[in-house]
Design a protein around this motif. Structure first.
Motif, short mmCIF file in Angstrom:
data_model
loop_
_atom_site.label_atom_id
_atom_site.label_comp_id
_atom_site.label_asym_id
_atom_site.label_seq_id
_atom_site.Cartn_x
_atom_site.Cartn_y
_atom_site.Cartn_z
N SER A 149 0.84 -1.20 0.00
CA SER A 149 0.00 0.00 0.00
C SER A 149 0.87 1.25 0.00
O SER A 149 2.05 1.22 0.40
N ASN A 150 0.27 2.34 -0.44
CA ASN A 150 0.90 3.66 -0.38
C ASN A 150 -0.11 4.65 0.19
O ASN A 150 -1.26 4.70 -0.26
N THR A 151 0.31 5.39 1.20
CA THR A 151 -0.50 6.44 1.79
C THR A 151 0.15 7.78 1.46
O THR A 151 1.25 8.07 1.94
N TRP A 152 -0.53 8.57 0.66
CA TRP A 152 0.00 9.87 0.19
C TRP A 152 -0.86 10.97 0.79
O TRP A 152 -2.05 11.10 0.46
N ALA A 153 -0.28 11.74 1.72
CA ALA A 153 -0.96 12.86 2.35
C ALA A 153 -0.45 14.15 1.73
O ALA A 153 0.74 14.47 1.85
N ALA A 154 -1.32 14.87 1.04
CA ALA A 154 -0.92 16.05 0.28
C ALA A 154 -0.09 17.01 1.13
O ALA A 154 -0.46 17.35 2.25
N HIS A 155 1.05 17.42 0.59
CA HIS A 155 1.98 18.39 1.19
C HIS A 155 2.74 17.84 2.40
O HIS A 155 3.64 18.54 2.91
N LEU A 156 2.42 16.62 2.87
CA LEU A 156 3.02 16.14 4.11
C LEU A 156 4.03 15.02 3.89
O LEU A 156 5.22 15.19 4.14
N PHE A 157 3.56 13.85 3.47
CA PHE A 157 4.45 12.69 3.36
C PHE A 157 3.83 11.64 2.46
O PHE A 157 2.64 11.66 2.15
N SER A 158 4.68 10.68 2.08
CA SER A 158 4.23 9.49 1.36
C SER A 158 4.83 8.29 2.08
O SER A 158 6.04 8.23 2.31
N THR A 159 3.97 7.32 2.44
CA THR A 159 4.40 6.14 3.17
C THR A 159 4.12 4.90 2.33
O THR A 159 2.98 4.64 1.95
N TYR A 160 5.17 4.13 2.06
CA TYR A 160 5.06 2.87 1.33
C TYR A 160 5.12 1.72 2.33
O TYR A 160 5.97 1.71 3.22
N TRP A 161 4.22 0.76 2.16
CA TRP A 161 4.10 -0.30 3.16
C TRP A 161 3.92 -1.65 2.48
O TRP A 161 3.02 -1.84 1.66
N PHE A 162 4.80 -2.61 2.85
CA PHE A 162 4.73 -3.97 2.32
C PHE A 162 4.55 -4.93 3.48
O PHE A 162 5.21 -4.79 4.52
N GLN A 163 3.68 -5.93 3.30
CA GLN A 163 3.45 -6.92 4.35
C GLN A 163 3.27 -8.31 3.73
O GLN A 163 2.55 -8.47 2.75
N TRP A 164 3.95 -9.28 4.34
CA TRP A 164 3.79 -10.69 3.95
C TRP A 164 3.45 -11.50 5.18
O TRP A 164 4.11 -11.38 6.22
N GLU A 165 2.39 -12.31 5.10
CA GLU A 165 1.99 -13.17 6.21
C GLU A 165 1.68 -14.57 5.70
O GLU A 165 1.10 -14.72 4.60
#
Length: 447
Positions: A234-250
């Motif tokens: 997933s990617n969470t993009w908050a305008a003007h603030l930050f971008s967070t990339y997240w990978f998960q394996w279960e």
């Protein structure tokens, strides 16, 4: 928006109900009652607090041809009984961190208030799903964080596409949020700073509350099921603030062959600042645009029909602070333990354990223990909240009465203590360590 909300809330249900004779439309009320007792006690020095809050949500949900869905609800809040939770602690002159969050943090002292909640229209087919309006949200970094009288909700658009049984693609556009501890619907940037703002990178009080520009959040997520486990990105993009990339394996190992099985998990995260961090003036910005951080989190556990246990680790490194507004939800990494977050740090090492036992079909006992090693308190860039390294223990029970399936109870007792022989000032202890925190929660729902 308020006028539109009122019109849809009252008129649309009447119109739908009138067509009920076609037998193609179903309509039913929704009710959720929550009662929450919270108290925080200290061995010495600081003032103790308690609060008993109650909330009632009333609404409707309907569907047409099992494809079109409409939902609307409104919630009332009541401070039934509390100590003087809005008075600062006499020794530190700091305000209460926990009990005040049961009510409206933006209108402190309000004993009773209302908040419009769900108001959404959705379409669902075998492969597609689309929903627009005000609704729940549950993603790695924007989620309900349902530890108060009502969860965080979003206003915007949600999309889902399942091209096959083992693939799922999802997307969210968030225009406004109703974060827990408030009643108002606000733009994402307006929510940042409702919770304590702590200190900036220079060690001075942060000034980003009411000065943060972020008008939207975009989230994309892809999930794949395979014989090797579940993969999620997933990617969470908050305008003007930050971008967070997240990978998960279960993966569950040999689950189909055994009544008990081992399971493992791996999370990888990367976050960087974007644009101006929320404000062109660095002293008013939420995040330094040059920040770059990464995290690795792991889980290994074992489970059968009665017992679940797992051990978790997290390591955070990088340049600047890993930031994700506490107003937006709980931490996604495996070492998260309820009633505390590890956000606002440049580095972190955490080790946590979880154990639960299904005593009977309707009684579950559970516990967390965690050790969290944080940066030096004297380094404001690396440790935003001046939080000491700490040990946390949670003990709890969940109970569902056999004859009242719509009713459930939860009791949670939490203790936090500083690790080692740290020489802490009162402000570094109050609201942080040396406490016993109690939650008693009751829920009744019809939905």
């Amino acid at each position: 928006m308020k006028l539109t909300t009122l019109v849809l809330f009252w008129i649309l249900p009447l119109g739908l109900n009138a067509q009920d004779s076609t037998q193609k439309l179903s309509f039913q009320p929704t009710i959720h009652v929550r009662s929450f007792w919270m108290s925080t006690s200290y061995q010495k020095d600081f003032k103790d607090d308690f609060a008993w809050g109650n909330s009632l949500s009333l609404g409707i949900k309907s569907n047409y041809l099992q494809k079109w869905y409409f939902r609307a609800s409104i919630r009332g809040f009541l401070n039934t009984w509390s100590s003087d939770i809005y008075a600062n602690d006499p020794l530190t002159n700091r305000d209460n961190r926990y009990e005040t969050g049961l009510f409206d943090l933006l209108n402190r002292g309000d004993k009773a208030f209302l908040s419009f909640e769900n108001l959404s229209l959705a379409y669902k087919s075998t492969k597609w799903e689309i929903e627009i309006g005000r609704m729940g949200v549950n993603t790695p970094w924007i989620n309900p964080q349902d530890g108060r009288l009502a969860p965080t909700l979003m206003e915007g658009l949600r999309l889902g596409f399942n091209p096959s049984s083992d693939w799922k693609v999802s997307g969210w556009f968030i225009h406004r949020l109703r974060v827990r501890g408030t009643k108002d619907w606000l733009r994402p940037g307006e929510t940042v700073g409702i919770f304590p703002v702590a200190r900036d990178v220079n060690g001075l009080p942060s000034q980003y509350f009411n000065n943060t520009e972020s008008r939207s959040i975009l989230i994309s997520e892809v999930e794949k099921e395979s014989e090797w486990g579940t993969f999620n990105f997933s990617n969470t993009w908050a305008a003007h603030l930050f971008s967070t990339y997240w990978f998960q394996w279960e993966r569950d190992w040999n689950r189909e062959e055994k009544t008990s099985f081992f399971f493992t998990g791996l999370q990888l995260g990367f976050q960087h600042g974007i644009r101006n961090g929320g404000n062109d003036n660095p002293l008013l910005a939420f995040k330094d645009p040059s920040d770059q951080n990464w995290v690795v989190s792991t889980r290994v556990g074992w489970k059968n029909s009665k017992v679940e246990a797992h051990l978790n680790t997290s390591i955070l490194r990088g340049k600047g602070r890993w930031l994700s507004p506490r107003e937006w939800g709980k931490d996604a990494w495996y070492t998260f333990i309820p009633r505390e977050r590890n956000e606002g740090y440049e580095s972190l090492e955490a080790l946590t354990a979880y154990f639960s036992f299904q005593y009977r079909r309707n009684i579950q006992l559970f516990g967390h223990m965690g050790f969290h090693w944080l940066p030096d308190i004297g380094d404001p860039l690396a440790n935003k909240y001046a939080f000491p390294s700490y040990r946390q223990v949670n003990l709890g029970v969940k109970f569902h009465p056999k004859n009242y399936q719509k009713l459930d109870f939860q009791i949670l007792v939490m203790n936090k203590e500083a690790l080692g022989s740290q020489n802490l000032s009162p402000t570094q202890r109050y609201n942080k360590v040396e406490m016993i925190h109690l939650n008693i929660i009751a829920n009744w729902s019809l939905n």
